[in-house]
Design an enzyme around this catalytic site. Structure first.
Site, short mmCIF file in Angstrom:
data_model
loop_
_atom_site.label_atom_id
_atom_site.label_comp_id
_atom_site.label_asym_id
_atom_site.label_seq_id
_atom_site.Cartn_x
_atom_site.Cartn_y
_atom_site.Cartn_z
N ARG A 1 0.91 -1.07 -0.04
CA ARG A 1 -0.14 0.07 -0.06
C ARG A 1 0.73 1.51 0.05
O ARG A 1 1.95 1.21 0.96
CB ARG A 1 -0.90 0.14 1.32
N ARG B 1 2.02 1.11 10.39
CA ARG B 1 1.55 1.44 9.08
C ARG B 1 2.81 1.35 7.93
O ARG B 1 3.74 2.01 8.04
CB ARG B 1 0.96 2.97 9.00
N GLU C 1 -6.95 -0.94 15.25
CA GLU C 1 -7.56 -1.79 14.15
C GLU C 1 -6.70 -2.98 13.98
O GLU C 1 -5.53 -2.84 13.68
CB GLU C 1 -8.00 -1.12 13.01
N SER D 1 -10.75 -6.02 9.77
CA SER D 1 -12.14 -5.82 9.15
C SER D 1 -12.59 -6.66 8.41
O SER D 1 -11.97 -7.57 7.57
CB SER D 1 -11.82 -4.53 8.15
N ARG E 1 0.59 -6.17 12.62
CA ARG E 1 -0.08 -5.74 13.65
C ARG E 1 -0.61 -6.40 14.66
O ARG E 1 -0.18 -6.19 16.01
CB ARG E 1 -1.35 -5.10 13.23
#
Length: 426
Positions: free
Chosen positions: A261, A276, A348, A351, A390
């Protein structure tokens, strides 16, 4: 992708659901474009019918030796012959415009999704586990992990900001996490393991909703392909342009892959540590179901992701995302947020979304219900099971020891050759 026929049938309902996404009414514009398209198609059909009829009349005129009438009819046919390609090109242009407009509109929220502007309006659904009470001041992972093999300096030297090299016992712990997650999906929950391509075509990225709106969030190769930002892109598109038998559903697929990303728009956010990154690993779940089974599948996939956190004994909470915080393709999303004691907050880590038939329409993915001649669009779902980096951060912070070591969760010890602690290097 939205069905223009449904928009025509109830434009007020479509606009009302768009408003929940914070968007202005669009039905009038879309219907106007569609009316132009339909009028052009009708004109082309009328012209073709007229041309066919004239051809018959020409034959009759010639048979009757009426050369003047035959010549007049042939002149009209020539005009129609020249007009038809123009109408066909006009229809293609209007169809492209309509598809472009429809393709830029996000999925409509499910009825049970709360209205809201951003993450502050998300709703707490459930919570599990109690944060550990430390006898010392808990540190963040980037203060603990370098002595254990998380090499930020080398990652930056090799590739630049937002890259990290993992070495030795830290690399093994990361590998153990990914394998542990994937094994649970395959062995306990019946997912089919897939090793998909990491590069995909434009139409694949469009199918799951990354294109055209989020091109800046992706990395593109010199030959025009896209590095996947999630294995959802590859896994979901495995049914593109297919018609499945109802008996083949549900189809459940899982993969452990690198993800890439660009993190466009995230300058200044989470620049320290591994939260991130431009490159990270993730275990992804994808399900392809019938419409009547998708809500139950959404719950089941979320519970599977929660089961990973519970097996690792990591406190977490489930959040139902509001309309303003959902992803482009989602109709409903549950976020799982893991407790990070070093940051003293939840972050987070997964998802889990149902996309209803939104992606299926973009991919033209259908199934044939038993006993029926026609086909219907499948429903697609996706979820992280989990983001490996994460989860690694969460293990480091939740299992940190006062002496700088990190205890290995019991569930991971078989994957670590019996190692129970990661010891700081001298």
């Amino acid at each position: 992708m939205h069905d223009i026929r449904l928009i025509r049938d109830d434009p007020a309902a479509f606009d009302a659901r768009l408003a929940r996404r914070g968007l202005a009414p669009l039905s009038a514009e879309l219907i106007a474009i569609d009316e132009r398209r339909r009028a052009t198609i009708a004109a082309a059909q009328e012209a073709q019918t007229r041309r066919n009829d004239l051809s018959k009349q020409i034959g009759q005129a010639k048979a009757a030796k009426d050369e003047a009438r035959a010549a007049a009819l042939m002149e009209e046919v020539a005009g129609l012959k020249a007009r038809l390609p123009e109408l066909e090109e006009e229809e293609r242009s209007i169809t492209t415009l309509l598809d472009t407009r429809l393709g830029a509109i996000p999925n409509l929220p499910a009825a049970d999704v709360p209205d809201g502007a951003d993450e502050t309006d998300n709703v707490l659904a459930t919570q599990w586990g109690e944060p550990r009470a430390f006898a010392f001041s808990a540190r963040e992972h980037d203060a603990i992990a370098p002595a254990l093999g998380m090499d930020f300096d080398t990652g930056v030297a090799l590739a630049g900001a937002r890259f990290t090299a993992l070495r030795g016992q830290m690399a093994r712990l990361s590998r153990a996490l990914g394998q542990f997650m994937l094994d649970r999906l395959v062995d306990q929950h019946g997912f089919e393991e897939v090793a998909p391509p990491l590069l995909v075509r434009d139409e694949v990225a469009f199918g799951t909703g990354q294109l055209p709106k989020f091109a800046e969030d992706l990395f593109r190769t010199t030959d025009g392909r896209w590095l996947i930002s999630t294995a959802e892109m590859s896994l979901t598109n495995m049914v593109r342009e297919k018609i499945l038998a109802e008996g083949e559903l549900p189809l459940r697929l899982a993969a452990l892959t690198p993800c890439f990303r660009s993190e466009a728009g995230s300058a200044g956010r989470d620049t320290r540590g591994m939260i991130r990154q431009h490159q990270f690993e993730k275990v992804e779940m994808v399900a392809i179901t019938t419409p009547d089974a998708s809500d139950a599948e959404n719950e089941a996939m979320t519970r599977i992701a929660e089961g990973v956190l519970e097996a690792l004994e990591l406190p977490y909470r489930r959040m139902l995302l509001c309309t303003g915080d959902m992803g482009f393709s989602a109709a409903r999303t549950y976020d799982l947020e893991v407790w990070l004691p070093g940051q003293a907050r939840y972050r987070e880590i997964s998802s889990c979304s149902t996309c209803t038939d939104f992606q299926a329409r973009r991919m033209n993915a259908r199934y044939r219900p038993e006993g029926e001649k026609g086909t219907r669009f499948v429903h697609t779902l996706n979820g992280s099971g989990l983001a490996v980096g994460r989860t690694l951060v969460a293990v480091i912070e939740n299992y940190q020891q006062e002496d700088g070591a990190v205890a290995v969760p019991a569930a991971l010890q078989p994957y670590m050759g019996g190692v129970t602690r990661l010891e700081p290097r001298g």
